[in-house]
Design an enzyme around this catalytic site. Sequence first.
Site, short mmCIF file in Angstrom:
data_model
loop_
_atom_site.label_atom_id
_atom_site.label_comp_id
_atom_site.label_asym_id
_atom_site.label_seq_id
_atom_site.Cartn_x
_atom_site.Cartn_y
_atom_site.Cartn_z
N GLU A 1 0.86 -1.36 -0.02
CA GLU A 1 0.07 0.00 0.13
C GLU A 1 0.89 1.20 -0.13
O GLU A 1 2.23 1.31 0.67
CB GLU A 1 -1.02 -0.26 1.11
CG GLU A 1 -0.52 0.15 2.54
CD GLU A 1 0.31 1.19 3.14
OE1 GLU A 1 -0.25 2.46 2.43
OE2 GLU A 1 1.31 1.27 3.89
N CYS B 1 6.62 5.21 8.54
CA CYS B 1 7.32 4.47 7.40
C CYS B 1 8.62 4.83 6.88
O CYS B 1 9.47 3.94 6.88
CB CYS B 1 6.22 4.77 6.00
SG CYS B 1 4.65 3.97 6.40
C1 UDX Z 1 4.67 7.69 3.57
C2 UDX Z 1 4.67 7.47 1.92
O1 UDX Z 1 4.49 8.94 1.42
C3 UDX Z 1 3.53 6.47 1.77
O2 UDX Z 1 3.30 6.25 0.22
C4 UDX Z 1 3.93 5.25 2.27
O3 UDX Z 1 2.90 4.24 1.96
C5 UDX Z 1 3.86 5.56 3.83
O4 UDX Z 1 4.90 6.48 3.98
P1 UDX Z 1 3.48 9.25 5.28
O5 UDX Z 1 4.51 8.67 6.36
O6 UDX Z 1 2.05 9.20 5.77
O7 UDX Z 1 3.41 8.43 3.96
O8 UDX Z 1 3.93 10.80 5.14
P2 UDX Z 1 4.37 11.61 3.89
O9 UDX Z 1 3.60 12.64 3.44
O10 UDX Z 1 4.99 10.78 2.84
O11 UDX Z 1 5.73 12.53 4.85
C6 UDX Z 1 6.61 11.62 5.28
C7 UDX Z 1 7.60 12.76 6.13
O12 UDX Z 1 8.46 13.35 5.25
C8 UDX Z 1 6.94 13.77 6.95
O13 UDX Z 1 7.66 13.90 8.26
C9 UDX Z 1 6.97 14.95 6.05
O14 UDX Z 1 6.82 15.88 6.84
C10 UDX Z 1 8.46 14.98 5.42
N1 UDX Z 1 8.18 15.55 4.03
C11 UDX Z 1 7.39 14.98 3.16
C12 UDX Z 1 8.88 16.54 3.82
O15 UDX Z 1 9.84 16.79 4.83
N2 UDX Z 1 9.15 17.20 2.63
C13 UDX Z 1 8.29 16.89 1.61
O16 UDX Z 1 8.46 17.65 0.52
C14 UDX Z 1 7.55 15.94 1.71
#
Ligand code: UDX
Length: 432
Positions: free
Chosen positions: A151, A263
């Site tokens: 997923e 994740c």
């Molecule tokens: C992630 C993946 O995106 C998803 O596809 C997977 O299945 C589960 O892990 P999630 O952990 O919900 O999802 O968060 P995500 O939106 O990916 O952000 C992860 C981290 O990266 C956060 O701490 C966010 O603040 C940071 N981030 C994200 C950044 O610092 N900069 C960005 O441009 C994007």
Amino acid sequence: MKLCMIGTGYVGLVSGVCFSDLGNTVYCVDNDINKINSLNKGLVPIYEPGLEEILKKNYKQKRLIFTTDLNKAVSNSDLIFICVGTPTKKNSNSADLKYVFNVAHKLKKIINKYKIVITKSTVPVTTGDKIEQILKNLKNKKLIDIVSNPEFLREGEAIRDFIYPDRVIIGTDSKKANKILKSLYMPIIKKTSRYINTSRRGAELIKYASNSFLATKISFINEIANLCEQTDVDVKDVSLGMGLDQRIGDRFLRAGPSYGGSCFPKDTRALIDIGQKFKTNMSIVKSVVNSNSSRQLLLIEKVKSILNHKLRNKKIAFLGVTFKPNTDDMREASSIPMINYFNKKNCKITYYDPSGEKDEFRNLKNVKYSNNSSKACHNADLIILHTEWNDFKLLNFRKLVKKNNFKVFDMRNIYSPSKMRKLNIKYFGIGR
Ligand code: UDX
């Protein structure tokens, strides 16, 4: 179709609820009786916009069944999704697969007619082979196919990600299983996404490769942001300029604090471990993990220098503490090491997060929760905008703070430095 989701954590619950909304009958199983009782009362244990409404609607229509009875749920279903956790093992980088294998051992005793067993949990490449070993009697009797279907749901956006996925990955060489899973996903793959049938090992690896690549992108732009700070360049311009190159793409190029969540930190570590097991040096992912953990110290240093290294009794207000907006999840949030550090240094910390007070900070003597932004900020020497909740995007800092010489450290680059200068606010961002 009749589905059984084993594990009602994030993945199992969101997927189960969304599958039921597509018209399937879904058994959601968990061995935590309290969780199942709450779900049967319509109470959702996680913070996910939109989930409760869809859950209640399908529960009323009897398409969603919450139970602790694995035997009944499996016997009544054709597709069995394993959605249990694969946390990092203590003192190691490897994914702990005990919950996954435990489920496989239970399935061995229950299954007596053809079913497809699908891992949705994030599992290291070759885990499907190991599950097959456990279930080899059933496999030999052609009573099961074991498939990987990772997923890609983001917390806070999970419903949208489920309905409009970029892709659906099905890892199996069984034509029969592939046909059935394609028809399960047909209502959503008709819309925009691509359906990809690959090998089971391929599907398992796609998940880790995707998460590690996204984590790499974030760490890359974070390091570029460090360079921007030394060269008087705005990292937002660099992200824009890079992102317009379609080979790079504009998403996941927002500089900020270290990435967190359930994740990226876990999966990057696990990919290094998988590499080791298969004698492959994942040197880029290793650098990403190091870069992300040194970023925590780097930002603490930056806060110290903003406060001229005089920390004692300084009033710091945190706006947002979760690892990202629209979730109450604190797992690996970069606010945790920061707040712990400044608590030890006797700073007086107030924080507000739209998802509420956090257990992580409850017993820290210098940390208090405020239930809105004004209460958190009114006395602050420094406001740290840590998580980009919408609530923090149109703040009037002059009204929030009852003193003149406060500072703002906008870790998500929401505000315009020039507008802040015009308001005579001492403003600091990331990479600008
Ligand atoms: C992630 C993946 O995106 C998803 O596809 C997977 O299945 C589960 O892990 P999630 O952990 O919900 O999802 O968060 P995500 O939106 O990916 O952000 C992860 C981290 O990266 C956060 O701490 C966010 O603040 C940071 N981030 C994200 C950044 O610092 N900069 C960005 O441009 C994007």
